[in-house]
Structures are given as C-alpha cells and as structure tokens.
Design a protein around this motif. Structure first.
Motif, PDB file in Angstrom:
ATOM      1  N   GLU A 162       5.684  -3.373   5.744  1.00 59.63           N
ATOM      2  CA  GLU A 162       4.743  -2.441   6.354  1.00 59.63           C
ATOM      3  C   GLU A 162       3.878  -1.706   5.322  1.00 59.63           C
ATOM      4  OE1 GLU A 162       6.642   0.063   9.232  1.00 59.63           O
ATOM      5  OE2 GLU A 162       7.663  -1.599  10.208  1.00 59.63           O
ATOM      6  N   GLU A 164       0.842  -1.238   5.359  1.00 62.31           N
ATOM      7  CA  GLU A 164      -0.247  -0.525   6.022  1.00 62.31           C
ATOM      8  C   GLU A 164       0.158   0.856   6.496  1.00 62.31           C
ATOM      9  OE1 GLU A 164       2.124  -2.208   9.389  1.00 62.31           O
ATOM     10  OE2 GLU A 164       1.563  -2.869   7.383  1.00 62.31           O
ATOM     11  N   GLN A 172      -6.999  -0.489   4.611  1.00 56.68           N
ATOM     12  CA  GLN A 172      -6.329  -1.752   4.918  1.00 56.68           C
ATOM     13  C   GLN A 172      -7.236  -2.933   4.602  1.00 56.68           C
ATOM     14  OE1 GLN A 172      -4.265  -2.021   8.749  1.00 56.68           O
ATOM     15  NE2 GLN A 172      -4.104   0.212   8.782  1.00 56.68           N
ATOM     16  N   ILE A 191       4.948 -10.677   3.794  1.00 55.88           N
ATOM     17  CA  ILE A 191       4.617  -9.340   4.297  1.00 55.88           C
ATOM     18  C   ILE A 191       5.076  -9.169   5.737  1.00 55.88           C
ATOM     19  CG2 ILE A 191       2.738  -7.704   4.735  1.00 55.88           C
ATOM     20  CD1 ILE A 191       1.037  -9.242   2.687  1.00 55.88           C
ATOM     21  N   THR A 193       4.450  -6.784   8.843  1.00 53.60           N
ATOM     22  CA  THR A 193       3.363  -5.860   9.166  1.00 53.60           C
ATOM     23  C   THR A 193       3.143  -5.731  10.662  1.00 53.60           C
ATOM     24  OG1 THR A 193       1.021  -5.357   8.744  1.00 53.60           O
ATOM     25  CG2 THR A 193       1.599  -7.671   9.017  1.00 53.60           C
ATOM     26  N   SER A 195      -0.107  -4.577  11.295  1.00 54.24           N
ATOM     27  CA  SER A 195      -1.549  -4.404  11.177  1.00 54.24           C
ATOM     28  C   SER A 195      -2.328  -5.652  11.598  1.00 54.24           C
ATOM     29  CB  SER A 195      -1.928  -4.057   9.725  1.00 54.24           C
ATOM     30  OG  SER A 195      -3.326  -4.123   9.545  1.00 54.24           O
TER      31      SER A 195
END
Length: 245
Positions: A162, A164, A172, A191, A193, A195
């Motif tokens: 995370e 972001e 971002q 990653i 995420t 986002s």
C-alpha cells in the motif's frame, strides 16, 4: 536494459506438504489455502483485493523469504518492534533467476514510522539516503515519495504494501512515473495496492485476492477500476444511494 536480467523473483510455491493444518492462520486465509504457485511479471506484479483478503500476508511472506525485514527497509534494516508477522515465509519456496539485484527494499505503509525511528537512532539523516532529511522531519506523504525517488537506486527488487496510503492522487501519478524509471533501470516490483492509478501501469500482472483464492485479472476487471469509474461517472446518483441507504 537487458530483459534477460529479469525477473529476479520468477515464482513462489507453497510447500503444501509441510502444512499440517489449513484451519490455522495464515493457512486458513482463502488466498493462502488455495495457493499453489504465483508467477511474477518481470516488471511489476500487483496484488489487489478487499481488506482481509490476504494481500499483506502473502506480500510480507515474500519480503521475508527474500531476506527483508518484515517491518520494512532494506537488507541492512535489522530491527523488530514486535513480532507480529506470520510464519508463512517458512512455507514458501522462491524460484529465482540467475541474475541478482543489487538493491532491495520493502516499503510497508503500516510500519514505516518504525523504520524512520530506527534510522534516526542509527544513522545521521544526511546519509540515510532519503533526500538528506530525516523521514520524521518530512510529512507522511513526503517521506513515502522520498523513499521511492531517493532511496531506491535501480537494478533492484522492491516489495511495496500500500505505497499509495500517504500519497495524493497527483503524487501517486508522480510515483508511477518514478516506478517506471526504476523498471527501465532493471528493477522488479511486487506491490499490494488499492490505487486504481497505480494499477493502470501497463507492464504488469494483476492478481485478484478473494474468498475464491487468487486469480489473474486485467486492469478493467478489477473492482478498484470498476467502482472508481462508476463513482466518478455517477457521483451524484451514488451519493444519493449512499446517503439514503
């Protein structure tokens, strides 16, 4: 960039024969219970899914299996504030390529404060590698962005949970550009995420974590894309539904 250099981590496999009880954590988590193997994109692999789906559990295990601190940092970040990580790393077999990265980092949103505190106690801020300034002297978002743009040197293997969390939408997008530059400089990312901005990166593989286990999906098939798109396109109607419900 020589494409033969990557991926550094090609695949992980769950040593299912070593698991004695799939009713116990972390093996009871559907994403882990159904896990056989995961193959990684040479550039970027994303983990997506609802809270509690197992993304952080798996990504933490990958980081630890690659000799990184479960709370974050690089291979020289040797501290522990509390032993809370699962033992899943001990049941993970890592399949690596013949090439090794020269840089490693685990950026973990929930414990990044602990990394900053550890560094301030051990290393003078000007030589920590985060832009010449203590992470505690930067805002939360600035410290995350400084890590991506200053600390990561390329030719690296980078795990992020995370990233972001502290970044504005504009930051971002800037982080996405920085990640691409690192990819071009022979780096590989894994990653987790939420986002939809980061997920848009085209040179990536996306794994969706759910109650059914782990499945590979396209960007447009992710809930993050669909929900965000519907909300932005119909925000007035959506707000009525949400406020009245």
């Amino acid at each position: 960039m020589d494409l033969r250099d990557k991926p550094y981590l090609k695949e992980i496999r769950l040593k299912r024969e070593l698991v004695t009880d799939f009713a116990q954590f972390p093996f009871c988590v559907p994403a882990v219970k159904e896990l056989d193997s995961l193959q990684f994109h040479p550039d970027v692999t994303f983990f997506v899914g609802e809270n509690g789906a197992g993304k952080s559990t798996v990504i933490e295990a990958i980081a630890v299996a690659m000799d990184l601190n479960p709370e974050g940092g690089n291979k020289n970040t040797g501290f522990s504030t509390e032993t809370t990580h699962s033992k899943l790393d001990g049941f993970i077999k890592t399949i690596k390529s013949f090439k090794k990265p020269t840089d490693y980092y685990f950026l973990r949103a929930e414990s990044f404060y602990n990394v900053a505190t550890y560094l301030d106690k051990l290393i003078p801020p000007p030589i920590q590698g985060y832009g010449g300034k203590s992470l505690h002297k930067q805002s939360h978002g600035e410290s995350f962005f400084s890590t991506i743009t200053n600390k990561l040197k390329g030719n690296g293997f980078y795990v992020m949970d995370e990233p972001e969390a502290a970044l504005s939408p504009a930051r971002q997008m800037a982080a996405l550009s920085a990640i691409h530059q690192l990819v071009e400089n022979s780096s590989q990312f894994i990653i987790a995420t939420h986002s939809p901005i980061l997920l848009a990166y085209p040179r990536a593989r996306i794994y969706q974590f759910s109650e059914k286990g782990i499945t590979e999906v396209s960007y447009e098939e992710t809930d993050h894309y669909e929900i965000t798109k519907n909300f932005l396109n119909r925000h007035e109607q959506m707000m009525k539904i949400l406020m009245e419900g």
